[in-house]
Design a protein around this motif. Structure first.
Motif, PDB file in Angstrom:
ATOM      1  N   PHE A 254      -8.983 -10.121 -12.133  1.00  0.00           N
ATOM      2  CA  PHE A 254      -9.617 -11.274 -13.035  1.00  0.00           C
ATOM      3  C   PHE A 254      -8.471 -12.114 -13.473  1.00  0.00           C
ATOM      4  N   GLY A 255      -7.352 -11.427 -13.905  1.00  0.00           N
ATOM      5  CA  GLY A 255      -6.113 -12.231 -14.285  1.00  0.00           C
ATOM      6  C   GLY A 255      -5.759 -12.976 -13.285  1.00  0.00           C
ATOM      7  N   ILE A 256      -5.749 -12.829 -11.922  1.00  0.00           N
ATOM      8  CA  ILE A 256      -4.862 -13.641 -11.147  1.00  0.00           C
ATOM      9  C   ILE A 256      -5.877 -14.994 -11.049  1.00  0.00           C
ATOM     10  N   ILE A 317     -17.229  -6.824 -19.955  1.00  0.00           N
ATOM     11  CA  ILE A 317     -17.563  -7.508 -18.576  1.00  0.00           C
ATOM     12  C   ILE A 317     -18.359  -8.758 -18.803  1.00  0.00           C
ATOM     13  N   ALA A 318     -19.296  -8.766 -19.800  1.00  0.00           N
ATOM     14  CA  ALA A 318     -19.790 -10.120 -20.254  1.00  0.00           C
ATOM     15  C   ALA A 318     -18.874 -11.106 -20.603  1.00  0.00           C
ATOM     16  N   GLY A 319     -17.885 -10.821 -21.353  1.00  0.00           N
ATOM     17  CA  GLY A 319     -16.790 -11.816 -21.462  1.00  0.00           C
ATOM     18  C   GLY A 319     -16.226 -12.248 -20.313  1.00  0.00           C
ATOM     19  N   TYR A 320     -15.990 -11.603 -19.393  1.00  0.00           N
ATOM     20  CA  TYR A 320     -15.211 -12.057 -17.834  1.00  0.00           C
ATOM     21  C   TYR A 320     -16.431 -13.011 -17.187  1.00  0.00           C
ATOM     22  N   VAL A 321     -17.373 -12.694 -17.303  1.00  0.00           N
ATOM     23  CA  VAL A 321     -18.542 -13.681 -16.976  1.00  0.00           C
ATOM     24  C   VAL A 321     -18.556 -14.899 -17.523  1.00  0.00           C
ATOM     25  N   LEU A 322     -18.188 -14.936 -18.813  1.00  0.00           N
ATOM     26  CA  LEU A 322     -18.121 -16.353 -19.354  1.00  0.00           C
ATOM     27  C   LEU A 322     -16.796 -16.901 -18.915  1.00  0.00           C
ATOM     28  N   GLY A 323     -15.487 -16.082 -18.658  1.00  0.00           N
ATOM     29  CA  GLY A 323     -14.421 -16.557 -17.971  1.00  0.00           C
ATOM     30  C   GLY A 323     -14.452 -17.372 -16.954  1.00  0.00           C
ATOM     31  N   VAL A 324     -15.398 -16.668 -15.710  1.00  0.00           N
ATOM     32  CA  VAL A 324     -15.839 -17.346 -14.601  1.00  0.00           C
ATOM     33  C   VAL A 324     -16.554 -18.825 -14.753  1.00  0.00           C
ATOM     34  N   TYR A 379      -0.630   0.369 -23.233  1.00  0.00           N
ATOM     35  CA  TYR A 379      -0.541  -1.049 -23.540  1.00  0.00           C
ATOM     36  C   TYR A 379       0.384  -1.769 -22.685  1.00  0.00           C
ATOM     37  N   GLY A 380       1.519  -1.301 -22.561  1.00  0.00           N
ATOM     38  CA  GLY A 380       2.779  -2.078 -21.777  1.00  0.00           C
ATOM     39  C   GLY A 380       2.116  -2.418 -20.331  1.00  0.00           C
ATOM     40  N   ALA A 381       1.704  -1.041 -19.682  1.00  0.00           N
ATOM     41  CA  ALA A 381       1.171  -1.147 -18.302  1.00  0.00           C
ATOM     42  C   ALA A 381       0.000  -2.289 -18.263  1.00  0.00           C
ATOM     43  N   LEU A 382      -0.853  -2.259 -19.246  1.00  0.00           N
ATOM     44  CA  LEU A 382      -2.147  -3.351 -19.373  1.00  0.00           C
ATOM     45  C   LEU A 382      -1.466  -4.844 -19.411  1.00  0.00           C
ATOM     46  N   GLY A 383      -0.442  -4.792 -20.549  1.00  0.00           N
ATOM     47  CA  GLY A 383       0.406  -6.328 -20.490  1.00  0.00           C
ATOM     48  C   GLY A 383       1.180  -6.612 -19.288  1.00  0.00           C
ATOM     49  N   THR A 384       1.729  -5.635 -18.464  1.00  0.00           N
ATOM     50  CA  THR A 384       2.388  -6.067 -17.303  1.00  0.00           C
ATOM     51  C   THR A 384       1.369  -6.621 -16.207  1.00  0.00           C
ATOM     52  N   VAL A 385       0.282  -5.954 -15.901  1.00  0.00           N
ATOM     53  CA  VAL A 385      -0.797  -6.101 -15.125  1.00  0.00           C
ATOM     54  C   VAL A 385      -1.094  -7.813 -15.421  1.00  0.00           C
ATOM     55  N   ASN A 386      -1.333  -7.920 -16.880  1.00  0.00           N
ATOM     56  CA  ASN A 386      -2.092  -9.163 -17.319  1.00  0.00           C
ATOM     57  C   ASN A 386      -0.911 -10.196 -16.938  1.00  0.00           C
ATOM     58  N   GLY A 387       0.270  -9.957 -17.271  1.00  0.00           N
ATOM     59  CA  GLY A 387       1.300 -10.897 -17.239  1.00  0.00           C
ATOM     60  C   GLY A 387       1.284 -11.131 -15.714  1.00  0.00           C
ATOM     61  N   ILE A 388       1.746 -10.267 -14.822  1.00  0.00           N
ATOM     62  CA  ILE A 388       1.954 -10.732 -13.390  1.00  0.00           C
ATOM     63  C   ILE A 388       0.788 -11.475 -12.933  1.00  0.00           C
ATOM     64  N   ALA A 389      -0.493 -10.982 -13.109  1.00  0.00           N
ATOM     65  CA  ALA A 389      -1.611 -11.793 -12.706  1.00  0.00           C
ATOM     66  C   ALA A 389      -1.456 -13.232 -13.341  1.00  0.00           C
ATOM     67  N   LYS A 390      -1.304 -13.190 -14.515  1.00  0.00           N
ATOM     68  CA  LYS A 390      -1.145 -14.876 -15.045  1.00  0.00           C
ATOM     69  C   LYS A 390      -0.265 -15.685 -14.441  1.00  0.00           C
ATOM     70  N   PHE A 391       0.938 -15.135 -14.011  1.00  0.00           N
ATOM     71  CA  PHE A 391       2.054 -15.655 -13.261  1.00  0.00           C
ATOM     72  C   PHE A 391       1.519 -16.309 -12.255  1.00  0.00           C
ATOM     73  N   ILE A 392       0.950 -15.377 -11.399  1.00  0.00           N
ATOM     74  CA  ILE A 392       0.379 -15.777  -9.917  1.00  0.00           C
ATOM     75  C   ILE A 392      -0.740 -17.079 -10.237  1.00  0.00           C
TER      76      ILE A 392
END
Length: 430
Positions: A254-256, A317-324, A379-392
């Motif tokens: 989702f973050g990508i 999940i409902a929030g993710y739908v709004l992101g799409v 939380y660090g793992a969550l942030g790392t995944v989010n950050g890498i995805a947002k970079f891409i």
């Protein structure tokens, strides 16, 4: 849950409940911190336009900053779980934000802009998981949604006031005599009518960043946290629950697609420039971003309350739908050529809804899936995944926007966000 964590939860019930000094203090601090750097977020696209820097560079700058933030989150979470020290690192993180603002204010090209954004986001990554761990251990599991909803609402107050005042100050600064009648200090700084107003606003935004450090130092009490000197980085990562790893995979996909909303501001700026001119378009895009943040403030606590009652993962999940939906509508705005402010306000409204859900509940879902002694690292793992995805995501959307078209860039983002949403549905089913 460990004995110390049980003690913290019991004290939260017996004393001030979930709305205690730590939760309130963290909210005030986050509000001031957002006041500082969100002022930059709303005027940065216009500042880059004045400096002649294209959308692709903005996407790369935002993406690199997000990546630095993500790796910092992983390191800070591991160090905090291993050594048991959190508050000092959080203070350092908040202190780096105004330093980054000052670097951006001094910039005349992309290298110093990049450095300033990286410094600010390094500080954000340093403090994020540790602050969240402090907050979540100051409340009971039954009230996590409300506590984080309140915290995100307070956080977003700064994201509303900062850009709002930033837009107002930008208009005020444009009224200054920047030509031959400029004052001596303007002439000494070599500020002109194009970049001077932006630089002045950036310098003024440093003040709330300094106040954030003072607020966290004096208001927030770090609940007791025992060090875990035997904690090993890679073995701890491998030992995280399988369901949590699948959850991180869904968050990452989702973050990508979850592009930086600096690009959403830039989209509104470009759409409105033809009819309103660049300065007025920048101000209107800034106001739309303020509107997005107002929505986020208004719904963050109700989102947490609903999630406490019906479950955090279904609401996420409902929030993710709004992101799409946000990405789809932005692509359509470019395709159809919409320059209607009310219609753009609708897109920013949906963006505010999904960001409120995402920021309030990704952390609480994480807390439901992992053990307390690895909470900060998780939380660090969550942030790392989010950050890498947002970079891409930010880099890709910006590059595709510049090389092909914004329609294709935001359309690609929508497809990736939809794929992440489908994976999150499988996590829920499991």
């Amino acid at each position: 849950m460990s004995e110390s964590n049980n003690t913290v939860a019991t004290e939260a019930k017996q004393s001030n409940g979930w709305l205690n000094r730590t939760v309130v203090g963290a909210g005030i601090t986050s509000s001031l911190g957002d006041f500082c750097y969100e002022t930059t977020t709303v005027i940065l696209p216009g500042f880059l336009a004045v400096l002649g820097i294209p959308a692709a560079v903005l996407g790369i700058i935002e993406g690199i900053a997000d990546a630095v933030m993500s790796f910092t989150k992983m390191a800070s979470g591991y160090i905090a779980d291993k050594l048991g020290h959190r508050k000092l690192l959080v203070l350092l993180g908040y202190g780096l934000t105004p330093v980054g603002q000052a670097l951006i204010a001094l910039a005349s090209g992309w290298p110093l802009l990049l450095l300033g954004r990286v410094v600010s986001w390094f500080g954000k990554g340093l403090r994020g998981p540790l602050r969240d761990a402090i907050v979540i251990q100051a409340v009971t599991p039954e009230t996590r949604g409300r506590a984080f909803g309140f915290h995100r609402a307070a956080d977003s107050v700064g994201a509303v006031v900062g850009p709002l005042l930033g837009v107002a100050m930008l208009g005020w600064a444009h009224s200054f005599p920047w030509g031959e009648a400029a004052s001596s200090w303007m002439q000494a700084l070599d500020w002109n009518a194009d970049d001077g107003p932006f630089r002045l606003v950036l310098w003024l935004s440093v003040v709330p960043g300094l106040l954030a450090v003072l607020a966290f130092l004096t208001l927030v009490k770090d609940p007791e946290h025992s060090p875990n000197p035997a904690l090993k980085f890679f073995s701890s990562l491998r030992g995280l629950p399988g369901r949590f790893k699948r959850y991180l995979g869904a968050v990452g996909i989702f973050g990508i697609g979850d592009f930086s909303h600096s690009l959403l501001i830039l989209a509104a700026t470009q759409i409105l420039t033809a009819s309103q001119g660049v300065v007025q378009a920048v101000q209107m895009a800034g106001m739309l971003y303020v509107w997005r943040n107002v929505v986020q403030v208004a719904v963050s606590y109700p989102v947490g309350l609903v999630a406490d009652r019906i479950g955090h993962l279904p609401v996420l999940i409902a929030g993710y739908v709004l992101g799409v939906l946000t990405a789809v509508l932005t692509a359509l705005a470019f395709w159809v050529g919409i320059d209607s402010v009310p219609l753009l306000a609708g897109i920013f409204f949906i963006a505010g809804l999904y960001v409120a859900v995402q920021e309030a509940l990704e952390s609480t879902v994480t807390a439901e899936m992992v053990q307390p002694d690895t909470l900060a690292m998780s939380y660090g793992a969550l942030g790392t995944v989010n950050g890498i995805a947002k970079f891409i995501s930010s880099a890709t959307v910006g590059l595709v926007w510049t090389a092909v078209s914004p329609v294709l860039g935001f359309g690609l983002a929508a497809l990736l966000m939809a794929a992440g949403t489908m994976m999150m549905l499988r996590v829920k089913g499991n």
